[in-house]
Design a protein around this motif. Structure first.
Motif, short mmCIF file in Angstrom:
data_model
loop_
_atom_site.label_atom_id
_atom_site.label_comp_id
_atom_site.label_asym_id
_atom_site.label_seq_id
_atom_site.Cartn_x
_atom_site.Cartn_y
_atom_site.Cartn_z
N VAL A 203 8.25 -43.86 70.45
CA VAL A 203 6.95 -43.42 69.93
C VAL A 203 5.86 -44.39 70.34
O VAL A 203 4.74 -43.98 70.70
N GLN A 204 6.17 -45.65 70.32
CA GLN A 204 5.19 -46.66 70.75
C GLN A 204 4.79 -46.43 72.21
O GLN A 204 3.60 -46.45 72.55
N ARG A 205 5.79 -46.18 73.06
CA ARG A 205 5.48 -45.95 74.47
C ARG A 205 4.73 -44.65 74.67
O ARG A 205 3.78 -44.57 75.47
N ALA A 206 5.14 -43.59 73.97
CA ALA A 206 4.45 -42.31 74.11
C ALA A 206 2.98 -42.44 73.72
O ALA A 206 2.08 -41.92 74.41
N ASN A 207 2.70 -43.14 72.64
CA ASN A 207 1.31 -43.36 72.24
C ASN A 207 0.55 -44.20 73.26
O ASN A 207 -0.63 -43.94 73.52
N ALA A 208 1.23 -45.18 73.85
CA ALA A 208 0.57 -46.00 74.87
C ALA A 208 0.20 -45.15 76.09
O ALA A 208 -0.88 -45.30 76.67
N ILE A 209 1.11 -44.26 76.50
CA ILE A 209 0.82 -43.37 77.62
C ILE A 209 -0.36 -42.47 77.29
O ILE A 209 -1.27 -42.28 78.11
N LEU A 210 -0.37 -41.92 76.09
CA LEU A 210 -1.47 -41.05 75.68
C LEU A 210 -2.78 -41.81 75.58
O LEU A 210 -3.84 -41.31 75.99
N ASP A 211 -2.73 -43.04 75.05
CA ASP A 211 -3.95 -43.85 74.97
C ASP A 211 -4.54 -44.08 76.36
O ASP A 211 -5.76 -44.08 76.53
N GLU A 212 -3.66 -44.24 77.33
CA GLU A 212 -4.12 -44.59 78.68
C GLU A 212 -4.53 -43.36 79.48
O GLU A 212 -5.47 -43.44 80.29
N THR A 213 -3.86 -42.24 79.29
CA THR A 213 -4.04 -41.12 80.20
C THR A 213 -4.60 -39.84 79.59
O THR A 213 -5.15 -39.01 80.33
N ALA A 214 -4.46 -39.64 78.29
CA ALA A 214 -4.87 -38.36 77.70
C ALA A 214 -6.39 -38.25 77.66
O ALA A 214 -7.08 -39.21 77.30
N PRO A 215 -6.93 -37.08 78.01
CA PRO A 215 -8.38 -36.90 77.90
C PRO A 215 -8.83 -36.95 76.44
O PRO A 215 -8.11 -36.50 75.55
N SER A 216 -10.01 -37.49 76.23
CA SER A 216 -10.57 -37.51 74.87
C SER A 216 -11.14 -36.14 74.54
O SER A 216 -11.69 -35.45 75.40
#
Length: 221
Positions: A203-216
């Protein structure tokens, strides 16, 4: 973070996998919660009989809710009411969804799944569920997200205001692909709860990926 300041981008929805007991999954969910932001957890029956499923839900729902995570029961509206769940997930088609919306939406969220085409999705959307889910429980057994789910999710996110959840694959890297569709939520199951996986780290890694790549997301008008 779950209750106080959710991120303004695609968020994680967890799905409990088959083969879990209340004891085993409560430990895994608690570990996952320690990994960071989670919007909700969907609890399918996964072949459990009614008594076992209710006992499972009675154990898991309070764990999720204590962390500010919405707990959603799949299909069984009676169990959803008994365990005071936050929502009910309906896969049984338009008529079942319409009945659930009419009977329960004033008290809990009502979400819909089971759409395999745009026409299916639009029919379900006519009932105004609280979300639409593209994917199938237990079918995230390939590293990447299913292309059909990605295509439907991208189309829905662009055209329809009802929030959309898209199932990711068994590899955490697939959350980036899902988020790129504009989906409101990415569903994870085997990528977090699979054998030998550290749920907290996942979950920590998934959130890190989303923080870095997911559009706001744009602020609501």
């Amino acid at each position: 973070m779950n209750a106080k300041s959710p991120p303004n981008r695609c968020r994680i929805v967890l799905i409990s996998p088959a083969g879990e007991t209340a004891d085993s999954f409560s430990a895994k969910l608690s570990a996952a919660i320690a990994g960071g932001d989670i919007a909700s957890v969907i609890l399918p029956a996964n072949g459990m009989d009614e008594a076992t499923y209710q006992a499972f839900a009675e154990r898991i729902v309070p764990i999720a809710q204590a962390a500010g995570i919405a707990a959603i029961i799949a299909e069984d509206t009676r169990i959803a009411g008994r365990v005071k769940a936050d929502g009910i997930h309906i896969d049984g088609g338009k008529a079942a969804l319409a009945e659930a919306v009419a009977s329960f939406q004033a008290k809990m969220a009502v979400g819909a799944g089971g759409a395999k085409t745009r026409d299916d999705a639009l029919e379900l959307g006519e009932e105004r569920p609280d979300y639409l889910f593209f994917g199938r429980f237990g079918y995230d057994n390939r590293p990447e997200a299913h292309q059909r789910n990605l295509s439907l999710g991208s189309w829905w996110a662009e055209m329809i205001e009802i929030p959309v959840i898209v199932m990711a694959g068994s590899d955490l890297a697939s959350v980036e692909t899902v988020a790129a569709t504009g989906a409101d939520f990415v569903a994870l199951s085997s990528a977090v709860f699979g054998e030998g996986i550290d749920a907290r780290a996942a979950v920590q890694r998934a959130n890190a990926i989303l923080d870095e790549t997911a559009p706001s997301f744009e602020p609501a008008k």
